[in-house]
Write an enzyme that holds these catalytic residues in place. Structure first.
Site, PDB file in Angstrom:
ATOM      1  N   LEU A  65      -4.118   9.994   7.671  1.00  0.00           N
ATOM      2  CA  LEU A  65      -5.458   9.430   7.781  1.00  0.00           C
ATOM      3  C   LEU A  65      -5.427   7.969   7.359  1.00  0.00           C
ATOM      4  CD1 LEU A  65      -7.649  12.342   6.361  1.00  0.00           C
ATOM      5  CD2 LEU A  65      -7.626  11.489   8.719  1.00  0.00           C
ATOM      6  N   ALA A 115      -2.913  15.296   4.784  1.00  0.00           N
ATOM      7  CA  ALA A 115      -2.681  14.064   5.536  1.00  0.00           C
ATOM      8  C   ALA A 115      -1.722  13.167   4.773  1.00  0.00           C
ATOM      9  CB  ALA A 115      -3.999  13.336   5.770  1.00  0.00           C
ATOM     10  N   HIS A 130       1.551   5.434  -2.037  1.00  0.00           N
ATOM     11  CA  HIS A 130       1.185   6.505  -2.958  1.00  0.00           C
ATOM     12  C   HIS A 130       2.450   7.024  -3.617  1.00  0.00           C
ATOM     13  CE1 HIS A 130      -2.882   6.896  -1.097  1.00  0.00           C
ATOM     14  NE2 HIS A 130      -2.218   6.451  -0.038  1.00  0.00           N
ATOM     15  N   PHE A 131       2.517   6.923  -4.927  1.00  0.00           N
ATOM     16  CA  PHE A 131       3.635   7.500  -5.669  1.00  0.00           C
ATOM     17  C   PHE A 131       3.370   8.941  -6.081  1.00  0.00           C
ATOM     18  CE2 PHE A 131       5.195   3.138  -7.245  1.00  0.00           C
ATOM     19  CZ  PHE A 131       6.297   3.163  -6.404  1.00  0.00           C
ATOM     20  N   ARG A 132       2.107   9.342  -6.154  1.00  0.00           N
ATOM     21  CA  ARG A 132       1.699  10.588  -6.782  1.00  0.00           C
ATOM     22  C   ARG A 132       2.002  10.510  -8.288  1.00  0.00           C
ATOM     23  NH1 ARG A 132      -1.337  10.962  -2.482  1.00  0.00           N
ATOM     24  NH2 ARG A 132      -0.368  11.905  -0.648  1.00  0.00           N
ATOM     25  N   HIS A 178     -10.316   1.620   2.370  1.00  0.00           N
ATOM     26  CA  HIS A 178     -10.028   2.657   3.360  1.00  0.00           C
ATOM     27  C   HIS A 178     -11.212   2.646   4.324  1.00  0.00           C
ATOM     28  CE1 HIS A 178      -8.297   6.666   4.644  1.00  0.00           C
ATOM     29  NE2 HIS A 178      -9.455   6.620   5.278  1.00  0.00           N
ATOM     30  N   ASP A 235       1.700   2.898   3.355  1.00  0.00           N
ATOM     31  CA  ASP A 235       0.874   4.075   3.096  1.00  0.00           C
ATOM     32  C   ASP A 235       1.755   5.308   2.938  1.00  0.00           C
ATOM     33  OD1 ASP A 235      -1.455   5.477   2.583  1.00  0.00           O
ATOM     34  OD2 ASP A 235      -1.902   5.850   4.694  1.00  0.00           O
ATOM     35  N   HIS A 288      -4.251  -0.026   6.186  1.00  0.00           N
ATOM     36  CA  HIS A 288      -3.680   0.827   7.237  1.00  0.00           C
ATOM     37  C   HIS A 288      -4.541   0.870   8.500  1.00  0.00           C
ATOM     38  CE1 HIS A 288      -6.521   3.535   5.368  1.00  0.00           C
ATOM     39  NE2 HIS A 288      -5.688   3.964   4.430  1.00  0.00           N
ATOM     40  N   HIS A 318       3.877  14.697   0.440  1.00  0.00           N
ATOM     41  CA  HIS A 318       3.361  16.037   0.161  1.00  0.00           C
ATOM     42  C   HIS A 318       4.523  17.019   0.308  1.00  0.00           C
ATOM     43  CE1 HIS A 318      -0.928  14.979   0.234  1.00  0.00           C
ATOM     44  NE2 HIS A 318      -0.690  14.284   1.322  1.00  0.00           N
ATOM     45  N   HIS A 328       0.858  -1.195   0.000  1.00  0.00           N
ATOM     46  CA  HIS A 328       0.000   0.000   0.000  1.00  0.00           C
ATOM     47  C   HIS A 328       0.886   1.234   0.000  1.00  0.00           C
ATOM     48  CE1 HIS A 328      -3.695   2.300   1.512  1.00  0.00           C
ATOM     49  NE2 HIS A 328      -2.727   3.201   1.419  1.00  0.00           N
ATOM     50  N   LYS A 382      -9.638  -0.143  -5.280  1.00  0.00           N
ATOM     51  CA  LYS A 382      -9.573   0.565  -4.004  1.00  0.00           C
ATOM     52  C   LYS A 382     -10.871   1.320  -3.766  1.00  0.00           C
ATOM     53  CE  LYS A 382      -7.839   2.205  -0.205  1.00  0.00           C
ATOM     54  NZ  LYS A 382      -6.531   2.853  -0.036  1.00  0.00           N
ATOM     55  N   ASN A 396      -5.496   7.263  -6.196  1.00  0.00           N
ATOM     56  CA  ASN A 396      -6.175   8.536  -5.909  1.00  0.00           C
ATOM     57  C   ASN A 396      -5.374   9.736  -6.417  1.00  0.00           C
ATOM     58  OD1 ASN A 396      -4.276   7.923  -3.860  1.00  0.00           O
ATOM     59  ND2 ASN A 396      -5.298   9.290  -2.403  1.00  0.00           N
TER      60      ASN A 396
END
Length: 344
Positions: free
Chosen positions: A218, A262, A15-17, A135, A246, A173, A250, A13, A98, A41
């Site tokens: 989150l 978050a 996030h690469f963006r 989630h 997770d 998560h 940012h 799990h 997801k 996302n």
């Protein structure tokens, strides 16, 4: 023990963006993980097979030369997701879908507002051998943010798990004793990922003595009793729980603002921090299962065959990292000492 060698782990799990940030996030993960489940996302979200394939190509272009890292793609469920969307995603090599309740976290505004309408989609996921990644928080504003995970279990997750017994579900998560107990007692085909921050921190680390925005994620950090429950289940060695960082980057100015984003960017230190936790728990013998075996087995994928070695060696995480855009990002655990290090 001053050195440990384990089968190369996977991150189930993260996030690469997108865009230039991939030049930072992909190599940071590929340094130690063989595979990663990539969250969908983005803005706009990855809602179908075509978008997932395009996103995979952008990620692959950022993989360092000589690396065998493999991104595992997901699609983002919306109220308009169809059975045909799921079948097309399966044909394109997407491994999971997801589900974000609308508004639950970063870039989740397009998420699901009516779960009942998605049961045909859940059935198709099960029939196609794809996983449902959840989630698990309700989004009703009158429900306390610290209670939203438990409410999601009671309102929705019990029903999904019981109504579709052949659907594999990953409760992402998890943060509470309630979630750990639910997964531990659930039927076969239900599992959970756990992040480094939820094993290492509790809400005091975010709020005591001042607000610490880089510990804000989150689902939000919970009280210490929940943290201890998570530490106990990973110490148990149960195959229902496995690694999912997770990791969620940012830029610094987006975290340190009047309405901070978050997410904890942990890719720089994740495997080292997990090792530190298992060492503290006197459970280093359980690390390989959690990091390298349980997730692959649950997803029905082959275990990795190469290994990594970690050594007991103190080092300090950088205070910040410069993104390709020239903006700084503050990694999780920035400026703090870590007691294990990945051996080059």
């Amino acid at each position: 023990m001053d050195q440990i060698t384990i089968i190369r782990p996977d991150d189930w799990h993260l996030h690469f963006r997108d865009g230039d940030m991939l030049q930072e996030t992909v190599p940071a993960t590929a340094r130690c993980f063989a595979r990663a489940i990539v969250m969908p996302n983005l803005v706009p979200p990855v809602i179908n097979a075509e978008l997932a394939v395009d996103y995979r190509r952008r990620i692959e272009a950022a993989i360092p030369a000589g690396s065998n890292f493999t991104p595992l793609m997901t699609i983002y469920l919306t109220d308009k997701t169809s059975v045909e969307d799921i079948r097309a995603a399966k044909a394109a090599g997407v491994v999971a879908a997801k589900m974000y309740p609308a508004g639950a976290t970063t870039n989740s505004d397009s998420g699901v507002s009516s779960l009942d309408s998605l049961y045909p989609v859940f059935e198709t996921l099960a029939d196609e051998g794809m996983l449902l990644l959840v989630h698990g928080e309700v989004t009703q504003k009158h429900i306390d943010i610290f209670d939203r995970e438990k409410e999601f279990i009671d309102q929705h997750l019990v029903k999904i798990v019981n109504k579709i017994p052949h659907l594999k579900v990953v409760f992402e998560h998890i943060t509470t004793k309630d979630a750990a107990d639910f997964v531990m007692s659930a039927r076969e085909g239900v599992a959970a990922t756990i992040t480094p921050q939820h094993l290492m921190l509790n809400r005091n680390d975010m709020l005591d003595g001042g607000i610490r925005p880089h510990n804000y994620c989150l689902p939000v950090l919970k009280r210490s009793t929940h943290q201890e429950a998570l530490r106990e289940v990973v110490k148990s060695g149960s195959s229902k729980f496995f690694l999912g960082t997770d990791s969620a980057p940012h830029a610094q100015h987006r975290k340190e603002s009047s309405c901070g984003c978050a997410g904890c960017y942990s890719a720089w230190s994740a495997i080292e921090l997990y090792t530190q936790v298992f060492d503290e728990l006197d459970a280093l013998d359980k690390l390989e299962g959690f990091a390298s075996l349980h997730g692959a087995d649950f997803y029905g994928l082959p275990r990795n065959t190469d290994t990594i070695t970690l050594v007991r060696d103190e080092w300090v995480l950088p205070e910040s990292i410069m993104l390709p855009s020239g903006e700084p990002i503050v990694p999780f655990y920035a400026g703090k000492q870590v007691s294990w290090k990945l051996k080059a």
